[in-house]
Structure formats: structure tokens, C-alpha cells
Design a protein around this motif. Structure first.
Motif, PDB file in Angstrom:
ATOM      1  N   HIS A  71       0.845  -1.186   0.000  1.00  0.00           N
ATOM      2  CA  HIS A  71       0.000   0.000   0.000  1.00  0.00           C
ATOM      3  C   HIS A  71       0.886   1.244   0.000  1.00  0.00           C
ATOM      4  O   HIS A  71       1.765   1.387   0.836  1.00  0.00           O
ATOM      5  N   HIS A  72       0.636   2.154  -0.942  1.00  0.00           N
ATOM      6  CA  HIS A  72       1.399   3.392  -1.095  1.00  0.00           C
ATOM      7  C   HIS A  72       0.760   4.469  -0.234  1.00  0.00           C
ATOM      8  O   HIS A  72       0.291   5.498  -0.734  1.00  0.00           O
ATOM      9  N   ALA A  73       0.732   4.281   1.075  1.00  0.00           N
ATOM     10  CA  ALA A  73      -0.118   5.079   1.956  1.00  0.00           C
ATOM     11  C   ALA A  73       0.206   6.569   1.933  1.00  0.00           C
ATOM     12  O   ALA A  73      -0.695   7.406   2.070  1.00  0.00           O
ATOM     13  N   PHE A  74       1.471   6.949   1.730  1.00  0.00           N
ATOM     14  CA  PHE A  74       1.847   8.358   1.833  1.00  0.00           C
ATOM     15  C   PHE A  74       1.241   9.204   0.724  1.00  0.00           C
ATOM     16  O   PHE A  74       1.212  10.436   0.821  1.00  0.00           O
ATOM     17  N   ASP A  75       0.735   8.575  -0.347  1.00  0.00           N
ATOM     18  CA  ASP A  75       0.227   9.319  -1.499  1.00  0.00           C
ATOM     19  C   ASP A  75      -1.295   9.282  -1.580  1.00  0.00           C
ATOM     20  O   ASP A  75      -1.872   9.716  -2.565  1.00  0.00           O
ATOM     21  N   ASP A  76      -1.976   8.766  -0.555  1.00  0.00           N
ATOM     22  CA  ASP A  76      -3.434   8.689  -0.581  1.00  0.00           C
ATOM     23  C   ASP A  76      -4.061  10.061  -0.376  1.00  0.00           C
ATOM     24  O   ASP A  76      -3.484  10.951   0.248  1.00  0.00           O
ATOM     25  N   ASP A  77      -5.278  10.237  -0.899  1.00  0.00           N
ATOM     26  CA  ASP A  77      -6.140  11.337  -0.489  1.00  0.00           C
ATOM     27  C   ASP A  77      -7.563  10.786  -0.447  1.00  0.00           C
ATOM     28  O   ASP A  77      -7.767   9.572  -0.590  1.00  0.00           O
ATOM     29  N   ASP A  78      -8.563  11.623  -0.245  1.00  0.00           N
ATOM     30  CA  ASP A  78      -9.913  11.088  -0.049  1.00  0.00           C
ATOM     31  C   ASP A  78     -10.544  10.605  -1.337  1.00  0.00           C
ATOM     32  O   ASP A  78     -11.610   9.993  -1.311  1.00  0.00           O
ATOM     33  N   ARG A  79      -9.915  10.844  -2.495  1.00  0.00           N
ATOM     34  CA  ARG A  79     -10.435  10.363  -3.780  1.00  0.00           C
ATOM     35  C   ARG A  79      -9.508   9.367  -4.463  1.00  0.00           C
ATOM     36  O   ARG A  79      -9.826   8.920  -5.559  1.00  0.00           O
ATOM     37  N   ARG A  80      -8.390   9.025  -3.850  1.00  0.00           N
ATOM     38  CA  ARG A  80      -7.400   8.197  -4.550  1.00  0.00           C
ATOM     39  C   ARG A  80      -6.650   7.322  -3.570  1.00  0.00           C
ATOM     40  O   ARG A  80      -6.272   7.751  -2.477  1.00  0.00           O
ATOM     41  N   VAL A  81      -6.414   6.056  -3.972  1.00  0.00           N
ATOM     42  CA  VAL A  81      -5.592   5.137  -3.202  1.00  0.00           C
ATOM     43  C   VAL A  81      -4.655   4.430  -4.176  1.00  0.00           C
ATOM     44  O   VAL A  81      -5.030   4.154  -5.326  1.00  0.00           O
ATOM     45  N   ARG A  82      -3.420   4.154  -3.718  1.00  0.00           N
ATOM     46  CA  ARG A  82      -2.428   3.564  -4.613  1.00  0.00           C
ATOM     47  C   ARG A  82      -1.770   2.341  -3.987  1.00  0.00           C
ATOM     48  O   ARG A  82      -1.544   2.291  -2.772  1.00  0.00           O
ATOM     49  N   LEU A  83      -1.434   1.396  -4.872  1.00  0.00           N
ATOM     50  CA  LEU A  83      -0.645   0.222  -4.499  1.00  0.00           C
ATOM     51  C   LEU A  83       0.591   0.173  -5.378  1.00  0.00           C
ATOM     52  O   LEU A  83       0.563   0.596  -6.541  1.00  0.00           O
ATOM     53  N   LEU A  84       1.680  -0.369  -4.824  1.00  0.00           N
ATOM     54  CA  LEU A  84       2.895  -0.631  -5.584  1.00  0.00           C
ATOM     55  C   LEU A  84       3.022  -2.134  -5.756  1.00  0.00           C
ATOM     56  O   LEU A  84       3.005  -2.887  -4.774  1.00  0.00           O
ATOM     57  N   LEU A  85       3.163  -2.589  -7.003  1.00  0.00           N
ATOM     58  CA  LEU A  85       3.261  -4.010  -7.338  1.00  0.00           C
ATOM     59  C   LEU A  85       4.645  -4.267  -7.942  1.00  0.00           C
ATOM     60  O   LEU A  85       5.110  -3.507  -8.793  1.00  0.00           O
ATOM     61  N   THR A  86       5.289  -5.351  -7.517  1.00  0.00           N
ATOM     62  CA  THR A  86       6.595  -5.706  -8.067  1.00  0.00           C
ATOM     63  C   THR A  86       6.671  -7.219  -8.274  1.00  0.00           C
ATOM     64  O   THR A  86       5.986  -7.993  -7.598  1.00  0.00           O
ATOM     65  N   GLY A  87       7.531  -7.634  -9.212  1.00  0.00           N
ATOM     66  CA  GLY A  87       7.699  -9.064  -9.443  1.00  0.00           C
ATOM     67  C   GLY A  87       8.766  -9.358 -10.478  1.00  0.00           C
ATOM     68  O   GLY A  87       9.263  -8.458 -11.167  1.00  0.00           O
ATOM     69  N   LEU A  88       9.125 -10.642 -10.598  1.00  0.00           N
ATOM     70  CA  LEU A  88      10.160 -11.116 -11.512  1.00  0.00           C
ATOM     71  C   LEU A  88       9.618 -12.242 -12.380  1.00  0.00           C
ATOM     72  O   LEU A  88       8.839 -13.074 -11.924  1.00  0.00           O
ATOM     73  N   LEU A  89      10.056 -12.256 -13.640  1.00  0.00           N
ATOM     74  CA  LEU A  89       9.789 -13.362 -14.559  1.00  0.00           C
ATOM     75  C   LEU A  89      11.002 -13.490 -15.465  1.00  0.00           C
ATOM     76  O   LEU A  89      11.306 -12.558 -16.223  1.00  0.00           O
ATOM     77  N   HIS A  90      11.716 -14.653 -15.372  1.00  0.00           N
ATOM     78  CA  HIS A  90      12.971 -14.804 -16.110  1.00  0.00           C
ATOM     79  C   HIS A  90      13.887 -13.614 -15.761  1.00  0.00           C
ATOM     80  O   HIS A  90      14.201 -13.398 -14.609  1.00  0.00           O
ATOM     81  N   ARG A  91      14.247 -12.790 -16.749  1.00  0.00           N
ATOM     82  CA  ARG A  91      15.083 -11.619 -16.478  1.00  0.00           C
ATOM     83  C   ARG A  91      14.284 -10.313 -16.520  1.00  0.00           C
ATOM     84  O   ARG A  91      14.857  -9.232 -16.563  1.00  0.00           O
ATOM     85  N   HIS A  92      12.964 -10.440 -16.493  1.00  0.00           N
ATOM     86  CA  HIS A  92      12.094  -9.267 -16.434  1.00  0.00           C
ATOM     87  C   HIS A  92      11.924  -8.827 -14.979  1.00  0.00           C
ATOM     88  O   HIS A  92      11.592  -9.645 -14.112  1.00  0.00           O
ATOM     89  N   HIS A  93      12.106  -7.551 -14.721  1.00  0.00           N
ATOM     90  CA  HIS A  93      11.856  -6.959 -13.403  1.00  0.00           C
ATOM     91  C   HIS A  93      10.673  -5.997 -13.563  1.00  0.00           C
ATOM     92  O   HIS A  93      10.816  -4.933 -14.168  1.00  0.00           O
ATOM     93  N   PHE A  94       9.520  -6.403 -13.034  1.00  0.00           N
ATOM     94  CA  PHE A  94       8.307  -5.606 -13.198  1.00  0.00           C
ATOM     95  C   PHE A  94       8.059  -4.742 -11.971  1.00  0.00           C
ATOM     96  O   PHE A  94       8.241  -5.177 -10.826  1.00  0.00           O
TER      97      PHE A  94
END
Length: 209
Positions: A71-94
């Protein structure tokens, strides 16, 4: 956040964001997180299609792989919420920022801003979904926007929009579903590729005010 137009519920195996109009649910299965979007408490309207564990050509990404959700809590406001998603596949860094926002008319937008950092050749970078709406509900489709009206949506409209240089593709999956993809515009020789797209819902009454 008190007074916000969204609600976030997080457990070890699921993250749910609800707005007055929609909900998005991220679910963990093994080491991967998938996601689905629906209206209210009804069945999901669309769900991500994920890479299998034995995906073939590593240069072709069917959907980004996400193994961590924060949860990207520091960037929330009353109309917006954000999540940060990360992951790996082979040599891909998402990495991706998922932003859920609401408007004054009760509409909602779910935007993905994805980066794929990879030192190998990338021939295709996509985010792929099964949309559980039939061909009769599809009102518009081109490389920049896809729109569904009526049917299970009631008086609502669902739109799928490409942002910046991304584009869309759509194909039938039977009488009551289609496959929808957001596709990145790949820069030859680059080690970082960007994919941006948005799902949005609005009611007919809001659109005609």
C-alpha cells in the motif's frame, strides 16, 4: 482514511479496494498475485490472465508478474488510493503503480502504470484480461479505447483505454466473453519498457448530467 470515497482491506492473501461503484481484488496464489474487477458485490466483470509456470518464449510477456503488493499510503487522499506491485519473470523486473480514483459523480478509474526492466530482448509486453461481457455489449473498439454498455452493466459504461504510446487489442472468447489486451510500444535497444492503461466505470445518469 476517514471520509474517503474508498476502502482498503488487506490480508496476507488478498487486497480489496472498494469505491461506491466498483471493487478491485488482488489475490495471492502461490508466489503470484492476480487481480479482478467487479461492480458492488456482484461477480467479477474481468480478471487478469496470468503467465503459467512454464511460459514459453521469455521475450513475450502475456501479463506482468506481481509477487509483492504494498500500500502506497503516503500518497493517498480522499479520492485516490495507490498500491505498488513488483515481481520477476525470467530476467524481467516488473514494477507497477496501481491507482484507484473516484469522481464527484460516483464513477471510478483503475489505472496501471507498468515498467518492465529487462536486459534481454522483449518482443511483446502486454497486460491480458478476460472480460465477461458478450459481443452484444461491445459498443466501440479500436487501438485506443474499448467500450461496453448495457447488459450486466445495467445503466453503466465500462471503458478500457490505452495511455500514451500503449495500444489495445481485443478478440472473442465465446458468446459471453472477450480477451482484451493492453500492449506496450517497445523501444528498440531500450532496457526499460512502459505500459499504461486504464479501466473506468461510469453510470449513464452521470454521463448525461
Amino acid at each position: 482514511m476517514p471520509g474517503a470515497s474508498w476502502n482498503l482491506d488487506q490480508t496476507d492473501d488478498a487486497v480489496t479496494i472498494r469505491t461506491p461503484a466498483v471493487r478491485i481484488v488482488l489475490r495471492r496464489a502461490g508466489d503470484r498475485w492476480s487481480h479482478e474487477i467487479g461492480l458492488g458485490d456482484g461477480p467479477p466483470l474481468l480478471a487478469s490472465i496470468e503467465h503459467g509456470p512454464d511460459a514459453g518464449d521469455p521475450s513475450q510477456v502475456l501479463s506482468p508478474v506481481y509477487q509483492e503488493v504494498q500500500h502506497h499510503a503516503f500518497d493517498d487522499d480522499d479520492r485516490r488510493v495507490r498500491l505498488l506491485l513488483t515481481g520477476l519473470l525470467h530476467r524481467h523486473h516488473f514494477s507497477a503503480v496501481l491507482t484507484v480514483s473516484t469522481d464527484d459523480d460516483g464513477g471510478a478509474a483503475i489505472e496501471f502504470d507498468v515498467a518492465d526492466r529487462c536486459r534481454d530482448v522483449v518482443s511483446s509486453l502486454a497486460a491480458t484480461y478476460e472480460v465477461r461481457l458478450g459481443p452484444g455489449d461491445l459498443q466501440e473498439a479500436d487501438e485506443t479505447a474499448v467500450r461496453w454498455d448495457g447488459g450486466p452493466l445495467g445503466d453503466g459504461r465500462l471503458t478500457f483505454t490505452a495511455i500514451e504510446a500503449s495500444r489495445l487489442a481485443i478478440a472473442g472468447k465465446g458468446p459471453r466473453a472477450v480477451q482484451a489486451q493492453a500492449l506496450a510500444s517497445l523501444a528498440p535497444g531500450s532496457f526499460t519498457h512502459r505500459l499504461r492503461y486504464r479501466w473506468a466505470w461510469a453510470s449513464r445518469s452521470c454521463r448525461t448530467r
